[in-house]
Design a protein around this motif. Sequence first.
Motif, PDB file in Angstrom:
ATOM      1  N   GLY A   1       0.912  -1.264   0.118  1.00  0.00           N
ATOM      2  CA  GLY A   1      -0.037   0.034  -0.094  1.00  0.00           C
ATOM      3  C   GLY A   1       0.968   1.168   0.132  1.00  0.00           C
ATOM      4  N   ALA A   2       1.968   0.993  -0.724  1.00  0.00           N
ATOM      5  CA  ALA A   2       3.006   2.150  -0.598  1.00  0.00           C
ATOM      6  C   ALA A   2       3.108   3.030  -2.116  1.00  0.00           C
ATOM      7  CB  ALA A   2       4.315   1.627  -0.226  1.00  0.00           C
ATOM      8  N   ARG A   3       3.918   4.073  -1.930  1.00  0.00           N
ATOM      9  CA  ARG A   3       4.094   4.897  -3.347  1.00  0.00           C
ATOM     10  C   ARG A   3       5.691   4.829  -3.356  1.00  0.00           C
ATOM     11  NH1 ARG A   3       2.052  10.267  -2.480  1.00  0.00           N
ATOM     12  NH2 ARG A   3       3.007  10.598  -4.581  1.00  0.00           N
ATOM     13  N   LEU A   4       6.262   4.716  -4.514  1.00  0.00           N
ATOM     14  CA  LEU A   4       7.599   4.914  -5.038  1.00  0.00           C
ATOM     15  C   LEU A   4       7.827   5.346  -6.380  1.00  0.00           C
ATOM     16  CD1 LEU A   4      10.491   4.587  -4.173  1.00  0.00           C
ATOM     17  CD2 LEU A   4      10.391   2.135  -5.015  1.00  0.00           C
ATOM     18  N   SER A   5       8.448   6.373  -6.482  1.00  0.00           N
ATOM     19  CA  SER A   5       8.529   6.822  -7.973  1.00  0.00           C
ATOM     20  C   SER A   5       9.788   7.614  -7.990  1.00  0.00           C
ATOM     21  CB  SER A   5       7.227   8.159  -8.179  1.00  0.00           C
ATOM     22  OG  SER A   5       7.501   9.156  -7.104  1.00  0.00           O
ATOM     23  N   PHE A   6      10.184   7.855  -9.285  1.00  0.00           N
ATOM     24  CA  PHE A   6      11.542   8.300  -9.503  1.00  0.00           C
ATOM     25  C   PHE A   6      11.637   9.445 -10.763  1.00  0.00           C
ATOM     26  CE2 PHE A   6      13.109   4.494  -7.476  1.00  0.00           C
ATOM     27  CZ  PHE A   6      14.387   4.810  -7.107  1.00  0.00           C
ATOM     28  N   GLY A   7      12.618  10.335 -10.434  1.00  0.00           N
ATOM     29  CA  GLY A   7      12.665  11.316 -11.573  1.00  0.00           C
ATOM     30  C   GLY A   7      14.254  11.141 -11.994  1.00  0.00           C
ATOM     31  N   SER A   8      14.959  11.821 -12.847  1.00  0.00           N
ATOM     32  CA  SER A   8      16.099  11.716 -13.387  1.00  0.00           C
ATOM     33  C   SER A   8      17.039  11.999 -12.333  1.00  0.00           C
ATOM     34  CB  SER A   8      16.281  12.565 -14.772  1.00  0.00           C
ATOM     35  OG  SER A   8      16.104  13.849 -14.395  1.00  0.00           O
ATOM     36  N   GLN A   9      16.679  12.641 -11.307  1.00  0.00           N
ATOM     37  CA  GLN A   9      17.656  13.195 -10.275  1.00  0.00           C
ATOM     38  C   GLN A   9      16.795  13.265  -9.003  1.00  0.00           C
ATOM     39  OE1 GLN A   9      20.689  16.360 -11.621  1.00  0.00           O
ATOM     40  NE2 GLN A   9      19.174  16.176 -13.390  1.00  0.00           N
ATOM     41  N   SER A  10      15.945  12.422  -8.803  1.00  0.00           N
ATOM     42  CA  SER A  10      15.109  12.226  -7.530  1.00  0.00           C
ATOM     43  C   SER A  10      14.596  11.104  -7.394  1.00  0.00           C
ATOM     44  CB  SER A  10      14.021  13.527  -7.613  1.00  0.00           C
ATOM     45  OG  SER A  10      13.037  13.188  -8.609  1.00  0.00           O
TER      46      SER A  10
END
Length: 690
Positions: A109-118
Amino acid sequence: MKKLYILFIAALATFGVQAQVDRSIMPKPGPAPEINLAEPESFELSNGLKVMVVENHKLPRVSIQLTIDNPPILEGDKAGVSSLTGSLLGLGSKNISKDDFNEEIDFLGARLSFGSQSAFASSLSKYFPRMMELMADAAINPNFTQEEFEKEKAKLITGLKAEEKDVSAIAGRVQRALAYGKDHPYGEFTTEETVNNVKLTDVLQFYRKYFVPANAYLVVIGDVTFDQVKKLTEENFTSWTKAVPPSLSFSQPNDAQYTQINFVDMPNAVQSEIAVQNLVELKMKDDDYLPALVANQILGGGGEGRLFLNLREDKGYTYGSYSAIGNDKYEVSRFRATASVRNVVTDSSVVEILKEIDQIVNEPVTEKELANTKAKYTGRFVLALEQPQTIANYALNIEKEGLPKDFYKTYLERIDDISIEDVQNAAKKYFSTSNARVVVAGKGSEVLENLEKVSVNGKKIPVLYYDKTGKKTAKPDYNAEMPEGLTATAIIEKYVDAIGGKSKLESVESYAMSATAEMQGMKLEMEMKKTSKDQFMQDVKMMGNSVSKQVLDGDKGYAVGQGQRKDLSPEEIEKVKAESATFPELNYLAVGGIALDGMETVGDKKAYKIKVTDTKTVYYDAETGLKLQEVTIAEMQGQQVKQTLMFDDYKEVSGILFPYKITQSMGPQNIEFIVTEIKVNDGVSPADFE
């Protein structure tokens, strides 16, 4: 003693009466309160990763924010590589497949996301150890595969193609390109060509160079302990390879030498996008940072700003007009005053925006404006302090921006000390009408003639012309010569031949169409049915419920909107009949009354403009003969509103070409319907028109 007590009561009564009288006088504000701002605990790993921890045990939740504070990166002929890097990060790792990775995130029930530098993650605190493992694994051991690379590349190109007709997106792109230059990180933009230049090896190289811990900050907030965070960080992030991102160099941007209008012709625009902009060198640590924010707030920071009150409340030119001032520790930023306005008032809006900027530069703001703005900033600051995230953000800013340690502790005091003179000095320094770029993206055939006449303070503003990529170009030519003897009837006949021929069209007794669209994240479903017997039905549904329906059956009909049914009047029935024909162009040929009204550019195509009625105009491709656009003027709440239908992606069904993409525009809103099915002489029954 009793006498003294009575005298004391009398004194209180007298004070109460006096206090009531004094309420008519505005009390003097007291001194700004001192802010006792808690500081997060912090530590640093040997590889350079800086970690901040804010404990908050009110709720059993935790968030993890990873920020890599690199200078701007110029991607050049491979613009898009950072976007592709960000979209590939987080798709599993070398240790966990993409599907297993996503399945576990969902299970927790979690969230995990990425950016190019985050990166960002949130979960219940009991799952915090596992979320630290998953984030670190995906960040340090990314699973960059050719298969996923090709998928993300195709998605990016599809998005770029969709933007090519988006006036707002094009306007923003050109504004940045003209402000910074296309060889600057803030001015370059991604195209299909640059994306196609990117290979998987480029993504790997970008990741190795820039996704490094040297300038990285990890902020953990929530129901955790400092010791727990330190232990888990050391276990999971120590293996992150220590590296220093390369130093970067690029051209330095400059303001325009003189105030000018930079015009971008967008023939499909239903309104003009305006931005008055100039470069600013503003950093958070500058002494006039807060006065600059206050000056901007008064000018155009919201619904109480001068721009909004002028262009919307007073003139009615737009839904809203605003301004913004940026700050950047690495590079120059921008001041921008913007509005999206009706075509007919484009020139007037430019004049009013410049006038408001001139006024705040040359004349002191009022005591009331300053007091209201200070109160607004104070209220925002105090409310923000209730959020644990605020403490982390403030601490992060102090680190990243090189701010004094007491920057936020003295924030309210410094806001309170801002004077009218401080505001005007900041406006003079950062807002400009002497070397501003007035970037206008709009329909040149409707706005350019008046735009070229714009003058401010008695001085005419020159107009320079640019294309959709920010490249200087010649003035658009709207006086293309039409073939001699060409008539409206000949253009309609060419269209009829282009989509299948008159006999083929006349053989159609009915057709049914289904299409879907998205609006504000919600799916729309449209069903339309027509017959050659003045029968028409169009039903638009959201989440299975009808939000708009119109039905015509011969000489009777009704409309349903917001759950309310209304029978159509005789006048409305005649209007619907005109649109209900299976192919209205056959009626145009039979009845006549249409007129050729010149040529215009629709998108990137030259089109013949056919005036069907006083309120309806149709555009046909001069080369192919296909219908490109219909423009209808409708009356709504006492105002005339332009409604536009654009037709694209023609496909053959039963020997007839139909548009499979229909874009409806009304005001600032675009709804793109993609046709999913068309049936000819099938799928229609009398019950559809009951």
